[in-house]
Scaffold this motif. Structure first.
Motif, PDB file in Angstrom:
ATOM      1  N   SER A 513       0.800  -1.232   0.000  1.00 53.29           N
ATOM      2  CA  SER A 513       0.000   0.000   0.000  1.00 53.29           C
ATOM      3  C   SER A 513       0.827   1.275   0.000  1.00 53.29           C
ATOM      4  CB  SER A 513      -0.925   0.003   1.225  1.00 53.29           C
ATOM      5  OG  SER A 513      -0.161   0.062   2.421  1.00 53.29           O
ATOM      6  N   GLY A 514       2.105   1.194   0.387  1.00 56.08           N
ATOM      7  CA  GLY A 514       2.919   2.402   0.496  1.00 56.08           C
ATOM      8  C   GLY A 514       2.608   3.229   1.727  1.00 56.08           C
ATOM      9  N   THR A 515       1.878   2.627   2.658  1.00 55.36           N
ATOM     10  CA  THR A 515       1.532   3.303   3.914  1.00 55.36           C
ATOM     11  C   THR A 515       2.547   2.924   4.978  1.00 55.36           C
ATOM     12  OG1 THR A 515      -0.825   3.246   3.367  1.00 55.36           O
ATOM     13  CG2 THR A 515      -0.247   3.555   5.681  1.00 55.36           C
ATOM     14  N   TYR A 516       3.034   3.933   5.707  1.00 59.81           N
ATOM     15  CA  TYR A 516       4.048   3.673   6.734  1.00 59.81           C
ATOM     16  C   TYR A 516       3.630   4.284   8.071  1.00 59.81           C
ATOM     17  CZ  TYR A 516       6.866   2.494   2.672  1.00 59.81           C
ATOM     18  OH  TYR A 516       7.320   1.910   1.516  1.00 59.81           O
ATOM     19  N   PHE A 517       4.066   3.598   9.132  1.00 61.11           N
ATOM     20  CA  PHE A 517       3.818   4.058  10.500  1.00 61.11           C
ATOM     21  C   PHE A 517       5.103   3.967  11.292  1.00 61.11           C
ATOM     22  CE2 PHE A 517      -0.261   2.628   9.011  1.00 61.11           C
ATOM     23  CZ  PHE A 517      -1.133   3.586   9.475  1.00 61.11           C
ATOM     24  N   ASN A 518       5.380   5.014  12.031  1.00 61.37           N
ATOM     25  CA  ASN A 518       6.566   5.019  12.881  1.00 61.37           C
ATOM     26  C   ASN A 518       6.148   4.937  14.345  1.00 61.37           C
ATOM     27  OD1 ASN A 518       8.975   5.348  14.169  1.00 61.37           O
ATOM     28  ND2 ASN A 518       9.279   7.494  13.562  1.00 61.37           N
ATOM     29  N   PRO A 519       6.327   3.784  14.977  1.00 55.84           N
ATOM     30  CA  PRO A 519       5.882   3.645  16.376  1.00 55.84           C
ATOM     31  C   PRO A 519       6.732   4.418  17.373  1.00 55.84           C
ATOM     32  CG  PRO A 519       7.065   1.686  15.675  1.00 55.84           C
ATOM     33  CD  PRO A 519       6.907   2.537  14.453  1.00 55.84           C
ATOM     34  N   PHE A 520       7.872   4.981  16.919  1.00 54.18           N
ATOM     35  CA  PHE A 520       8.739   5.723  17.838  1.00 54.18           C
ATOM     36  C   PHE A 520       8.450   7.218  17.834  1.00 54.18           C
ATOM     37  CE2 PHE A 520      11.100   1.803  17.075  1.00 54.18           C
ATOM     38  CZ  PHE A 520      11.426   1.435  18.361  1.00 54.18           C
ATOM     39  N   GLU A 521       7.451   7.627  17.045  1.00 52.69           N
ATOM     40  CA  GLU A 521       7.023   9.023  17.071  1.00 52.69           C
ATOM     41  C   GLU A 521       6.164   9.275  18.309  1.00 52.69           C
ATOM     42  OE1 GLU A 521       6.832   9.941  12.247  1.00 52.69           O
ATOM     43  OE2 GLU A 521       4.989   9.607  13.400  1.00 52.69           O
ATOM     44  N   GLY A 522       5.955  10.556  18.597  1.00 52.60           N
ATOM     45  CA  GLY A 522       5.097  10.904  19.723  1.00 52.60           C
ATOM     46  C   GLY A 522       5.439  12.276  20.272  1.00 52.60           C
ATOM     47  N   ASP A 523       4.687  12.701  21.270  1.00 54.52           N
ATOM     48  CA  ASP A 523       4.888  14.011  21.897  1.00 54.52           C
ATOM     49  C   ASP A 523       5.991  13.877  22.940  1.00 54.52           C
ATOM     50  OD1 ASP A 523       4.758  16.507  22.978  1.00 54.52           O
ATOM     51  OD2 ASP A 523       2.571  16.544  23.165  1.00 54.52           O
ATOM     52  N   TYR A 524       7.207  13.973  22.474  1.00 58.74           N
ATOM     53  CA  TYR A 524       8.391  13.749  23.314  1.00 58.74           C
ATOM     54  C   TYR A 524       8.451  14.734  24.483  1.00 58.74           C
ATOM     55  CZ  TYR A 524      13.353  13.250  24.536  1.00 58.74           C
ATOM     56  OH  TYR A 524      14.533  13.052  25.207  1.00 58.74           O
ATOM     57  N   LYS A 532      10.486   5.721  28.757  1.00 59.00           N
ATOM     58  CA  LYS A 532      10.126   4.445  29.396  1.00 59.00           C
ATOM     59  C   LYS A 532       8.985   3.759  28.654  1.00 59.00           C
ATOM     60  CE  LYS A 532       8.753   2.247  33.714  1.00 59.00           C
ATOM     61  NZ  LYS A 532       7.820   1.364  32.987  1.00 59.00           N
ATOM     62  N   ILE A 533       8.004   4.574  28.203  1.00 58.19           N
ATOM     63  CA  ILE A 533       6.886   4.004  27.442  1.00 58.19           C
ATOM     64  C   ILE A 533       7.414   3.328  26.181  1.00 58.19           C
ATOM     65  CG2 ILE A 533       4.856   4.608  26.032  1.00 58.19           C
ATOM     66  CD1 ILE A 533       4.243   6.797  28.119  1.00 58.19           C
ATOM     67  N   LYS A 534       8.361   3.980  25.516  1.00 59.12           N
ATOM     68  CA  LYS A 534       8.907   3.425  24.279  1.00 59.12           C
ATOM     69  C   LYS A 534       9.785   2.200  24.552  1.00 59.12           C
ATOM     70  CE  LYS A 534       6.871   6.350  21.639  1.00 59.12           C
ATOM     71  NZ  LYS A 534       5.719   5.903  20.815  1.00 59.12           N
ATOM     72  N   VAL A 535      10.466   2.181  25.696  1.00 56.10           N
ATOM     73  CA  VAL A 535      11.248   0.994  26.076  1.00 56.10           C
ATOM     74  C   VAL A 535      10.313  -0.199  26.262  1.00 56.10           C
ATOM     75  CG1 VAL A 535      12.638  -0.055  27.912  1.00 56.10           C
ATOM     76  CG2 VAL A 535      13.195   2.248  27.083  1.00 56.10           C
ATOM     77  N   ASP A 536       9.255   0.014  27.026  1.00 56.02           N
ATOM     78  CA  ASP A 536       8.290  -1.073  27.267  1.00 56.02           C
ATOM     79  C   ASP A 536       7.678  -1.555  25.955  1.00 56.02           C
ATOM     80  OD1 ASP A 536       8.781  -0.845  29.957  1.00 56.02           O
ATOM     81  OD2 ASP A 536       6.983   0.355  30.376  1.00 56.02           O
ATOM     82  N   PHE A 537       7.325  -0.600  25.082  1.00 58.04           N
ATOM     83  CA  PHE A 537       6.733  -0.974  23.805  1.00 58.04           C
ATOM     84  C   PHE A 537       7.725  -1.772  22.953  1.00 58.04           C
ATOM     85  CE2 PHE A 537       6.449   0.126  19.277  1.00 58.04           C
ATOM     86  CZ  PHE A 537       5.266  -0.523  18.975  1.00 58.04           C
ATOM     87  N   THR A 538       8.984  -1.333  22.912  1.00 56.38           N
ATOM     88  CA  THR A 538       9.967  -2.033  22.105  1.00 56.38           C
ATOM     89  C   THR A 538      10.197  -3.453  22.613  1.00 56.38           C
ATOM     90  OG1 THR A 538      11.041   0.116  21.742  1.00 56.38           O
ATOM     91  CG2 THR A 538      12.281  -1.845  21.098  1.00 56.38           C
ATOM     92  N   GLN A 539      10.206  -3.619  23.910  1.00 55.78           N
ATOM     93  CA  GLN A 539      10.327  -4.974  24.464  1.00 55.78           C
ATOM     94  C   GLN A 539       9.140  -5.844  24.047  1.00 55.78           C
ATOM     95  OE1 GLN A 539      10.753  -4.224  28.656  1.00 55.78           O
ATOM     96  NE2 GLN A 539      12.970  -3.925  28.542  1.00 55.78           N
TER      97      GLN A 539
END
Length: 807
Positions: A513-524, A532-539
């Motif tokens: 589809s050419g659709t992409y999502f970056n799970p590491f984006e967010g309101d830093y 910590k939220i991103k660490v837990d998610f990556t695990q």
């Protein structure tokens, strides 16, 4: 006193005004109202709600919430009964408690205006019109016209108003705790609310136009509620309130076995009736003395009867049946009070019927008599005492003299005030169906719950997705400050979202589809504990990618270190370039490559497919816009290997949407269909658990949908989430699933039957602490029905009929 006030008020009218026809009519109305006011048995009702009754008597009324007693498990019913007995036993000496059950008509116009809306101009009017018609159809054909409200009034005797307020406050605090123990709540009616209640009892369709702030000089609260006319002389058995007829009846003959179904039976009568049950506790000591005196009198009567029988040559043991029964009842009463620690109450039960005409009055009276005879009780009419009966029915705490009966706590408690919960909220409500117990609409807004997250559980074909689509549609129509997001693993919601009724956005997620999502984006900058939220998610996602149920301690530490370093580098780059892009999954893989560790190397190799291989849709910066009110993430073509990972990454990317919506005062509903697919291991389960908990803080409202109930309940944390949920829709369930749900949620046999072999659209709705059986039969000749329906047999039949019609 009333006449003196009338004279003062009349003196204020100027001579010139008095002579006009309007002034004469006003003067006549004042006179009539003052006369009718004298028939209402209180002196004052204060702004606080306390009524001054005269003779140092003061009363206060509280409204309490109903609970599901009728369909509760027998064990729960016994518990409710015991706790209600404790409530009655807690009443102090010389306290008169009056239970009031007010059956009054539902204001259909007000109800309709609180639900349906027309011509809003937001692009959903076509959709809204079809849903409106469905709701209006249920109001017109399938809904009960009566709703029951329930109140307790406490009356105390004190020397002055200040002492009365203290006593009433103590009683309220005690009652408040007792009602909490019962699973209910109570609140004190203020003056305006209490006046409104009495106005409703006198005229079910009357409106209270009164405010203490706008109360004219020389007027009283009775001006606001008094009708233009009372006529207690029209007939000795009933009386007139303006153009309406009313009749007060009393419980004349009590059954030897009083049923706890009395109030429930009367509440189902679709007429304007008000029941009042007065209970005044006897002081300790006086109760036993009174019973013993009664027994002594009866023993003397029995002895006298035996002597007369001997003199006449009859068997001295024979005695009149009523005397034998009364003696047996009195001795049993003494045993209850002496040995079983029950209190004794002087009681009376009254019912007032309020009808529009004589035929309606007779019809209602017949319905009351039939209901009471079915309970082996008999009603009587208060002959020539209708005015006293009227005041005894009003929630003032004034019992009528001479119609009492002594009952123990247990018997008083059997007249159980709790029946069935009604859910008819007015604040942006959603329609969920018709209450199978009461026949009224189920209307509520789960976003108002403390924990609005929900679950929809059903077997295949039970109408699960139909019910969800129905709720989504109403959110779009009736809650303008809310957005809806759906994660759709089977492509069931895309057609609906694309339809002109909805004009939603469908995001197809697959590797073409050419659709992409970056799970590491967010309101830093503004998200607490962002790294910590991103660490837990990556695990969590690395557990999925590594194909294991548990990461090793080394792997967890490496992920923690690499994610932290990745965001540290990002922060350093921001000093030079504020527009620097956030890290991606590719950056994380590169960070692992820098680690001189075999575990890091293994994880780095495992990531190749997801960063440089065929499944790179989550490795680049997000390139889709999701600002539509309805957004569907269609992951039906993503492939089984990626689907669970897709769920998690989409949910992670939704954090920004939820946060931004919170900032502008919007709610975000997130529907996760077939949620069991994402609950494969402890990390995944914890991810969903944390997402539910996190969403709640920011007005995110997740909803888990599944047909695999048994699989969910095998996971302890998920089981706890469902058990603690305040909103659950349970449609038809398999036998094994239903047994587990019954154990978890405390369902009664009757409640279980609502989910066993039930038709599509029938089931149970848990809202807060209430569990209500519902049914919903949506009209099939509508465009929305076609959009929501996923029953393959029905779809095939419809297509066949369309082909036949074309031919």
């Amino acid at each position: 006193m009333a006449r003196r006030k009338k004279e003062k008020k009349e003196e204020q009218i100027s001579e010139s005004t008095k002579k006009s026809p309007k002034a004469k009519a006003d003067k006549k109305k004042i006179k009539e109202k003052r006369t009718t006011q004298n028939s209402i048995g209180y002196e004052k009702i204060l702004r606080s709600g306390v009524a001054m009754l005269g003779n140092n008597l003061y009363s206060q009324t509280e409204k309490f919430e109903d609970i599901n007693y009728n369909i509760a498990p027998e064990e729960d019913q016994q518990g409710i009964f015991g706790r209600y007995m404790n409530l009655l036993n807690s009443l102090g000496n010389e306290v008169d408690m009056q239970l009031t059950v007010c059956n009054h008509p539902i204001d259909e116009k007000e109800l309709t205006s609180s639900i349906v809306k027309y011509n809003v101009g937001d692009g959903y009017d076509d959709l809204r019109n079809e849903i409106n018609e469905s709701i209006l159809s249920n109001i017109s054909k399938g809904m009960s016209r009566i709703i029951s409200d329930k109140y307790l009034t406490y009356t105390v005797k004190e020397d002055n108003i200040n002492d009365a307020k203290k006593s009433l406050s103590i009683i309220h605090n005690e009652m408040e705790n007792k009602f909490i123990d019962l699973g209910s709540q109570c609140r004190i009616l203020d003056g305006e609310e209490r006046l409104h209640l009495m106005k409703t009892i006198m005229n079910p369709y009357g409106k209270l136009e009164f405010s203490y702030d706008a109360m004219p000089p020389m007027s009283t609260t009775k001006d606001a509620i008094a009708p233009d006319m009372f006529d207690f002389k029209l007939n000795k058995n009933y009386f007139k309130i303006d153009d309406r007829l009313a009749k007060v009846m009393y419980l004349k003959t009590w059954s030897t076995e009083i049923s706890d179904d009395m109030i429930n039976s009367l509440s189902r009568i679709e007429h304007n009736i008000t029941l009042s049950f007065h209970m005044k506790v006897y002081p300790r000591g006086k109760d036993i003395s009174m019973i013993k005196n009664q027994i002594a009198k009866m023993e003397n009567e029995i002895a006298d009867h035996s002597r007369k029988a001997l003199d006449r040559g009859y068997n001295p043991d024979m005695m009149p049946m009523n005397l034998r029964y009364s003696y047996k009842e009195a001795t049993a009463l003494l045993d209850d009070v002496e040995r079983r620690n029950e209190r004794l109450f002087e009681t009376q039960l009254l019912i007032m019927i309020n009808a529009g005409n004589e035929d309606e009055l007779q019809e209602a009276e017949k319905a009351v008599n039939v209901a009471m005879r079915n309970l082996s009780c008999e009603m009587g009419t208060l002959f020539m005492r209708q005015e006293q009966g009227f005041n005894a029915v009003l929630p003032l705490g004034i019992p009528i003299q001479g119609r009492g009966r002594s009952l123990t706590t247990k018997v008083c408690a059997i007249i159980m005030p709790f029946t069935s919960v009604e859910l008819m909220q007015r604040d942006e409500p959603i329609y969920y169906g018709v209450n199978q117990t009461t026949g009224n609409l189920i209307l509520c807004n789960r976003s108002k719950l403390n924990n609005p997250a929900a679950w929809v559980l059903a077997t295949p074909g039970a109408g699960k997705s139909f019910k969800v689509k129905q709720e989504i549609s109403q959110i779009l129509c009736y809650q303008p400050e809310a957005d809806v997001i759906v994660i759709d693993p089977q492509g069931e919601y895309a057609d609906m979202a694309k339809d002109p009724f909805y004009h939603g956005t469908v995001i197809n997620i697959d590797n073409r589809s050419g659709t992409y999502f970056n799970p590491f984006e967010g309101d830093y900058d503004n998200t607490e504990g962002f790294v910590k939220i991103k660490v837990d998610f990556t695990q969590t996602i690395m557990t999925e990618i590594m194909g294991t149920n548990m990461l090793t301690p080394t792997q967890r530490s490496l992920i923690d270190k690499c994610v932290s370093m990745m965001y540290q580098e990002y922060e350093e780059k921001r000093f030079a370039d504020k527009d620097v892009e956030m890290p991606t999954l590719t950056d994380f893989r590169n960070m692992l490559r820098k680690m001189d560790n075999p575990d890091a190397k293994e994880m780095e190799l495992a990531l190749y497919t997801y960063t440089d291989g065929s499944y790179d849709i989550f490795a680049k910066n997000t390139n889709v816009t999701t600002d539509n009110r309805l957004t569907v993430y269609d992951i039906s073509d993503i492939g089984d290997a990626m689907r669970s990972l897709g769920y998690k990454i989409i949910l992670e990317t939704l954090r920004d949407r939820i946060l931004n919506n919170k900032k502008i005062g919007r709610k975000t509903y997130v529907y996760i269909d077939e949620i069991y697919l994402v609950l494969k291991d402890d990390y995944s389960e914890n991810f969903i658990y944390e997402f539910y908990k996190w969403s709640r803080k920011f007005d995110g409202i997740p909803t888990g949908i599944t047909q695999n109930v048994e699989e969910l309940l095998q996971r302890m944390k998920t089981r706890t989430m469902i058990g603690n949920a305040e909103s659950i829709i349970m449609l038809n369930q398999s036998k094994s699933d239903l047994i587990q749900l019954a154990s978890l949620l405390g369902l009664s046999n009757e409640q279980m039957r609502a989910c066993s072999n039930s038709p599509r659209g029938y089931g149970l709705f848990r809202y807060g602490k209430s569990i209500i059986p519902f049914k919903d039969e949506y009209p099939k000749d509508t465009h929305t029905y076609d959009l929501w329906n996923t029953d393959p047999d029905e779809i095939r039949r419809k297509k066949r009929l369309e082909r036949e019609n074309r031919n």
